[in-house]
Design a protein around this motif. Structure first.
Motif, PDB file in Angstrom:
ATOM      1  N   ARG B  39       0.827  -1.228   0.000  1.00  0.00           N
ATOM      2  CA  ARG B  39       0.000   0.000   0.000  1.00  0.00           C
ATOM      3  C   ARG B  39       0.848   1.260   0.000  1.00  0.00           C
ATOM      4  N   HIS B  40       1.969   1.206   0.723  1.00  0.00           N
ATOM      5  CA  HIS B  40       2.826   2.393   0.872  1.00  0.00           C
ATOM      6  C   HIS B  40       4.208   2.036   0.350  1.00  0.00           C
ATOM      7  N   SER B  41       4.454   2.317  -0.924  1.00  0.00           N
ATOM      8  CA  SER B  41       5.669   1.802  -1.571  1.00  0.00           C
ATOM      9  C   SER B  41       6.942   2.353  -0.925  1.00  0.00           C
ATOM     10  N   ALA B  42       6.875   3.530  -0.284  1.00  0.00           N
ATOM     11  CA  ALA B  42       8.083   4.100   0.337  1.00  0.00           C
ATOM     12  C   ALA B  42       8.589   3.229   1.487  1.00  0.00           C
ATOM     13  N   LEU B  43       7.706   2.406   2.046  1.00  0.00           N
ATOM     14  CA  LEU B  43       8.127   1.515   3.142  1.00  0.00           C
ATOM     15  C   LEU B  43       9.087   0.435   2.659  1.00  0.00           C
ATOM     16  N   GLU B  44       9.056   0.164   1.351  1.00  0.00           N
ATOM     17  CA  GLU B  44       9.862  -0.905   0.780  1.00  0.00           C
ATOM     18  C   GLU B  44      11.353  -0.692   1.030  1.00  0.00           C
ATOM     19  N   ARG B  45      11.763   0.579   1.176  1.00  0.00           N
ATOM     20  CA  ARG B  45      13.186   0.891   1.337  1.00  0.00           C
ATOM     21  C   ARG B  45      13.686   0.568   2.734  1.00  0.00           C
ATOM     22  N   TYR B  46      12.782   0.287   3.670  1.00  0.00           N
ATOM     23  CA  TYR B  46      13.191   0.160   5.060  1.00  0.00           C
ATOM     24  C   TYR B  46      13.085  -1.262   5.583  1.00  0.00           C
ATOM     25  N   THR B  47      13.915  -1.520   6.587  1.00  0.00           N
ATOM     26  CA  THR B  47      13.872  -2.792   7.286  1.00  0.00           C
ATOM     27  C   THR B  47      13.057  -2.622   8.564  1.00  0.00           C
ATOM     28  N   ALA B  48      12.105  -3.482   8.771  1.00  0.00           N
ATOM     29  CA  ALA B  48      11.373  -3.470  10.033  1.00  0.00           C
ATOM     30  C   ALA B  48      12.146  -4.308  11.035  1.00  0.00           C
ATOM     31  N   SER B  49      12.378  -3.780  12.232  1.00  0.00           N
ATOM     32  CA  SER B  49      13.209  -4.525  13.170  1.00  0.00           C
ATOM     33  C   SER B  49      12.402  -5.222  14.248  1.00  0.00           C
ATOM     34  N   LEU B  50      11.406  -4.547  14.762  1.00  0.00           N
ATOM     35  CA  LEU B  50      10.633  -5.101  15.871  1.00  0.00           C
ATOM     36  C   LEU B  50       9.148  -4.886  15.619  1.00  0.00           C
ATOM     37  N   VAL B  51       8.353  -5.768  16.219  1.00  0.00           N
ATOM     38  CA  VAL B  51       6.898  -5.633  16.105  1.00  0.00           C
ATOM     39  C   VAL B  51       6.286  -5.867  17.484  1.00  0.00           C
ATOM     40  N   ALA B  52       5.223  -5.134  17.761  1.00  0.00           N
ATOM     41  CA  ALA B  52       4.493  -5.332  19.009  1.00  0.00           C
ATOM     42  C   ALA B  52       3.013  -5.483  18.686  1.00  0.00           C
ATOM     43  N   ILE B  53       2.326  -6.271  19.507  1.00  0.00           N
ATOM     44  CA  ILE B  53       0.883  -6.435  19.369  1.00  0.00           C
ATOM     45  C   ILE B  53       0.252  -6.048  20.696  1.00  0.00           C
ATOM     46  N   ASN B  54      -0.669  -5.091  20.643  1.00  0.00           N
ATOM     47  CA  ASN B  54      -1.356  -4.622  21.858  1.00  0.00           C
ATOM     48  C   ASN B  54      -0.368  -4.283  22.978  1.00  0.00           C
ATOM     49  N   ASP B  55       0.667  -3.538  22.613  1.00  0.00           N
ATOM     50  CA  ASP B  55       1.683  -3.050  23.557  1.00  0.00           C
ATOM     51  C   ASP B  55       2.513  -4.151  24.218  1.00  0.00           C
ATOM     52  N   GLU B  56       2.572  -5.327  23.583  1.00  0.00           N
ATOM     53  CA  GLU B  56       3.499  -6.380  24.016  1.00  0.00           C
ATOM     54  C   GLU B  56       4.424  -6.699  22.845  1.00  0.00           C
ATOM     55  N   MET B  57       5.734  -6.814  23.115  1.00  0.00           N
ATOM     56  CA  MET B  57       6.649  -7.211  22.043  1.00  0.00           C
ATOM     57  C   MET B  57       6.202  -8.569  21.517  1.00  0.00           C
ATOM     58  N   ALA B  58       6.278  -8.747  20.194  1.00  0.00           N
ATOM     59  CA  ALA B  58       5.762  -9.965  19.582  1.00  0.00           C
ATOM     60  C   ALA B  58       6.730 -10.455  18.516  1.00  0.00           C
ATOM     61  N   GLY B  59       6.485 -11.657  18.026  1.00  0.00           N
ATOM     62  CA  GLY B  59       7.308 -12.214  16.948  1.00  0.00           C
ATOM     63  C   GLY B  59       6.629 -11.978  15.604  1.00  0.00           C
ATOM     64  N   TRP B  60       7.429 -12.069  14.547  1.00  0.00           N
ATOM     65  CA  TRP B  60       6.888 -11.828  13.204  1.00  0.00           C
ATOM     66  C   TRP B  60       5.907 -12.904  12.774  1.00  0.00           C
ATOM     67  N   GLU B  61       5.968 -14.068  13.415  1.00  0.00           N
ATOM     68  CA  GLU B  61       5.048 -15.155  13.060  1.00  0.00           C
ATOM     69  C   GLU B  61       3.974 -15.353  14.129  1.00  0.00           C
ATOM     70  N   SER B  62       3.799 -14.376  15.005  1.00  0.00           N
ATOM     71  CA  SER B  62       2.712 -14.452  15.992  1.00  0.00           C
ATOM     72  C   SER B  62       1.372 -14.491  15.265  1.00  0.00           C
ATOM     73  N   GLU B  63       0.372 -15.002  15.957  1.00  0.00           N
ATOM     74  CA  GLU B  63      -0.960 -15.094  15.341  1.00  0.00           C
ATOM     75  C   GLU B  63      -1.743 -13.807  15.600  1.00  0.00           C
ATOM     76  N   LEU B  64      -2.302 -13.229  14.551  1.00  0.00           N
ATOM     77  CA  LEU B  64      -3.108 -12.012  14.699  1.00  0.00           C
ATOM     78  C   LEU B  64      -4.557 -12.366  14.996  1.00  0.00           C
ATOM     79  N   SER B  65      -5.212 -11.499  15.792  1.00  0.00           N
ATOM     80  CA  SER B  65      -6.631 -11.684  16.102  1.00  0.00           C
ATOM     81  C   SER B  65      -7.392 -10.414  15.740  1.00  0.00           C
ATOM     82  N   ASP B  66      -8.684 -10.594  15.493  1.00  0.00           N
ATOM     83  CA  ASP B  66      -9.540  -9.453  15.157  1.00  0.00           C
ATOM     84  C   ASP B  66      -9.435  -8.396  16.256  1.00  0.00           C
TER      85      ASP B  66
END
Lengths: 149, 79
Positions: B39-66
């Motif tokens: 959706r946002h092609s400018a993001l393609e230039r960057y590396t994502a390092s960390l992800v959080a879900i609901n204010d908890e650090m999470a893994g890239w393969e964590s399961e998402l919920s509605d």
């Protein structure tokens, strides 16, 4: 003193020493990170830290707690700045008191190293040539690295 | 399912927004981030390092919920 805090205003480094004094301790180690005037060949004028505070505080407390468990220390605290900082301003402080110097050095090093790796904090440097860049992301962009994963 | 995505620092500037509500079938943050890059092609230039879900650090393969709030962090640079 809070074990970890994010500070929007100047940090008083001497306050850490006063707060962490302990009669059972023979050693105190403090690290201060300062704003310096250069980075990777660029002349830096000032910088700003963006902090996602809810998670930075949670993760910062976790790091200090980990240090308390891993090393034979008595007390530890750390604080990181947010917002706009000028040259020589204190960006981060870590203080550790312990019975002996070895664990105090090790724990202090652990806390600052983990803080740099894990806290959701981003630094934008403002340069003498008028440009401003997010540190680290510049390298990604220049290297054309693919995004994760 | 409905997910709130939040961007920080360089990601916010590249995406041009701080937050968006998305309808997605992405099962993991990794898949969700790939959709965001599309959706946002400018993001393609960057590396994502960390992800959080609901204010908890999470893994890239964590399961998402509605209803999850997913936070994408560019490489961090504290200290």
């Amino acid at each position: 003193m809070k074990r970890f805090s994010v500070s929007a205003g100047p940090i008083d480094p001497d306050g850490f020493r006063r707060a962490l004094v302990d009669p059972s301790c023979g050693a105190y180690v403090q690290f201060e990170g300062w704003v310096r005037d250069h980075n990777e060949g660029q002349q830096v004028l000032r910088l700003e830290y963006e902090v996602y505070e809810p998670l930075a505080v949670k993760e910062g407390l976790l790091i200090v707690d980990e240090a308390m468990e891993r090393f034979e220390i008595s007390r530890a605290a750390a604080s990181h700045r947010s917002g706009l900082l000028e040259l020589t301003d204190v960006a981060v402080v870590v203080g550790v008191s312990a019975a002996h110097r070895g664990p105090a050095f090790d724990a202090c090093r652990y806390i600052i190293d983990q803080a740099k790796l894990r806290l959701p904090i981003w630094k934008k440097e403002h340069y003498a040539n008028g440009a401003a860049e997010w540190v680290n992301c510049r390298h990604c962009a220049e290297a054309g690295h693919a995004h994760h994963p | 399912m409905s997910i709130i995505v939040r961007y920080f620092a360089a990601f916010r500037e590249a995406a041009g927004l701080a937050e968006e509500h998305v309808d997605t079938t992405a099962a993991t943050p990794a898949a969700l981030f790939a959709e965001c890059v599309a959706r946002h092609s400018a993001l393609e230039r960057y590396t994502a390092s960390l992800v959080a879900i609901n204010d908890e650090m999470a893994g890239w393969e964590s399961e998402l919920s509605d209803g999850d709030e997913v936070l994408f962090f560019p490489p961090v640079a504290g200290g």
